[in-house]
Design an enzyme around this catalytic site. Structure first.
Site, short mmCIF file in Angstrom:
data_model
loop_
_atom_site.label_atom_id
_atom_site.label_comp_id
_atom_site.label_asym_id
_atom_site.label_seq_id
_atom_site.Cartn_x
_atom_site.Cartn_y
_atom_site.Cartn_z
N PRO A 9 0.79 -1.23 0.00
CA PRO A 9 0.00 0.00 0.00
C PRO A 9 0.83 1.28 0.00
O PRO A 9 1.85 1.37 0.69
CB PRO A 9 -0.84 -0.10 1.28
N ASN A 10 0.35 2.22 -0.77
CA ASN A 10 0.86 3.60 -0.84
C ASN A 10 2.19 3.74 -1.58
O ASN A 10 2.67 4.85 -1.77
CB ASN A 10 0.97 4.22 0.57
N ARG A 17 3.84 11.20 -1.95
CA ARG A 17 3.76 11.01 -0.50
C ARG A 17 5.07 11.40 0.19
O ARG A 17 6.16 11.12 -0.32
CB ARG A 17 3.40 9.55 -0.17
N TYR A 22 10.56 9.64 1.51
CA TYR A 22 10.64 8.67 0.41
C TYR A 22 11.24 9.24 -0.88
O TYR A 22 11.44 8.49 -1.83
CB TYR A 22 9.24 8.11 0.13
N ASN A 74 8.40 -5.12 -0.94
CA ASN A 74 8.28 -4.01 -0.01
C ASN A 74 6.80 -3.93 0.34
O ASN A 74 6.01 -3.38 -0.41
CB ASN A 74 8.76 -2.70 -0.67
N ALA A 77 3.15 -0.65 4.84
CA ALA A 77 2.73 -0.76 6.25
C ALA A 77 2.37 -2.19 6.65
O ALA A 77 2.41 -2.52 7.84
CB ALA A 77 1.56 0.18 6.50
N GLU A 98 13.38 -8.66 1.44
CA GLU A 98 12.57 -7.52 1.90
C GLU A 98 13.34 -6.22 1.63
O GLU A 98 14.54 -6.16 1.89
CB GLU A 98 12.35 -7.68 3.41
N HIS A 100 12.96 -1.84 2.09
CA HIS A 100 12.26 -0.61 2.48
C HIS A 100 13.11 0.57 2.06
O HIS A 100 14.34 0.56 2.27
CB HIS A 100 12.04 -0.55 3.99
N ARG A 107 12.75 4.86 12.69
CA ARG A 107 11.51 5.65 12.64
C ARG A 107 10.65 5.31 13.87
O ARG A 107 11.18 4.88 14.88
CB ARG A 107 10.79 5.40 11.30
C1 DQA Z 1 8.16 1.51 3.76
C2 DQA Z 1 8.22 1.70 5.29
C3 DQA Z 1 6.87 1.39 5.91
O1 DQA Z 1 6.93 1.58 7.32
C4 DQA Z 1 5.80 2.31 5.36
O2 DQA Z 1 4.54 1.96 5.89
C5 DQA Z 1 5.77 2.32 3.88
C6 DQA Z 1 7.04 2.33 3.14
C7 DQA Z 1 9.49 1.94 3.09
O3 DQA Z 1 9.68 1.57 1.93
O4 DQA Z 1 10.28 2.64 3.69
O5 DQA Z 1 4.73 2.39 3.26
O6 DQA Z 1 7.96 0.14 3.48
#
Ligand code: DQA
Length: 145
Positions: A9-10, A17, A22, A74, A77, A98, A100, A107
């Site tokens: 998501p997102n 965002r 990011y 990735n 959340a 994984e 990020h 964080r």
């Molecule tokens: C994320 C880190 C997560 O905590 C966050 O919810 C994201 C992006 C990252 O790529 O840094 O959506 O996965």
């Protein structure tokens, strides 16, 4: 070698965002970055993004039936909440890495737990786009070992 890159998501909102966290580059920029790395390495790559947990589980299961050799994920959340995604990567037994963009361990406290990491051969965080290149290299080394 066939690689599936999954985003949760997102992540489709990259470039819009929270740019301070990011960066300003878009999701499409990220895909292009990964495409170029894979082209250089002779790796066939497919992408999947969803904002829905069950769809992400379906994509991981689909990787099994499509006989993918590796997964880069990735989960956004869902990293911090989803045992379903962890169970899915454990179920398919495909080497999974994984990634990020941000350093989740520097964080908020709630981001310090990663369920998915328990099913992954390696995790990269806080390296921006470069984390994906590291993930590709990690899988390459895994395949060649
Ligand atoms: C994320 C880190 C997560 O905590 C966050 O919810 C994201 C992006 C990252 O790529 O840094 O959506 O996965």
């Amino acid at each position: 070698m066939k690689l599936l890159v999954i985003h949760g998501p997102n992540l489709n909102m990259l470039g819009i965002r929270e740019k301070k966290i990011y960066g300003a580059q878009t999701y499409e920029d990220l895909l292009e970055y990964i495409r170029q790395i894979c082209a250089r390495e002779g790796i066939e790559v497919k992408f999947y993004q969803s904002n829905h947990e069950g769809d992400l589980v379906d994509a991981i299961q689909g990787a099994y039936y499509d006989q993918m050799d590796g997964i880069i994920i990735n989960p956004g959340a869902y990293t911090h909440t989803s045992i379903a995604l962890l169970d899915a990567v454990k179920a398919v037994q495909i080497p999974t890495v994984e990634v990020h963009l941000s350093n989740i361990y520097e964080r908020e406290e709630f981001r310090h737990t990663s369920y998915i990491s328990l099913g992954c051969i390696h995790s990269y965080y806080g390296m921006g786009f470069q984390g994906y290149e590291e993930a590709v290299n990690c899988l390459k080394n895994y395949w060649n070992s």
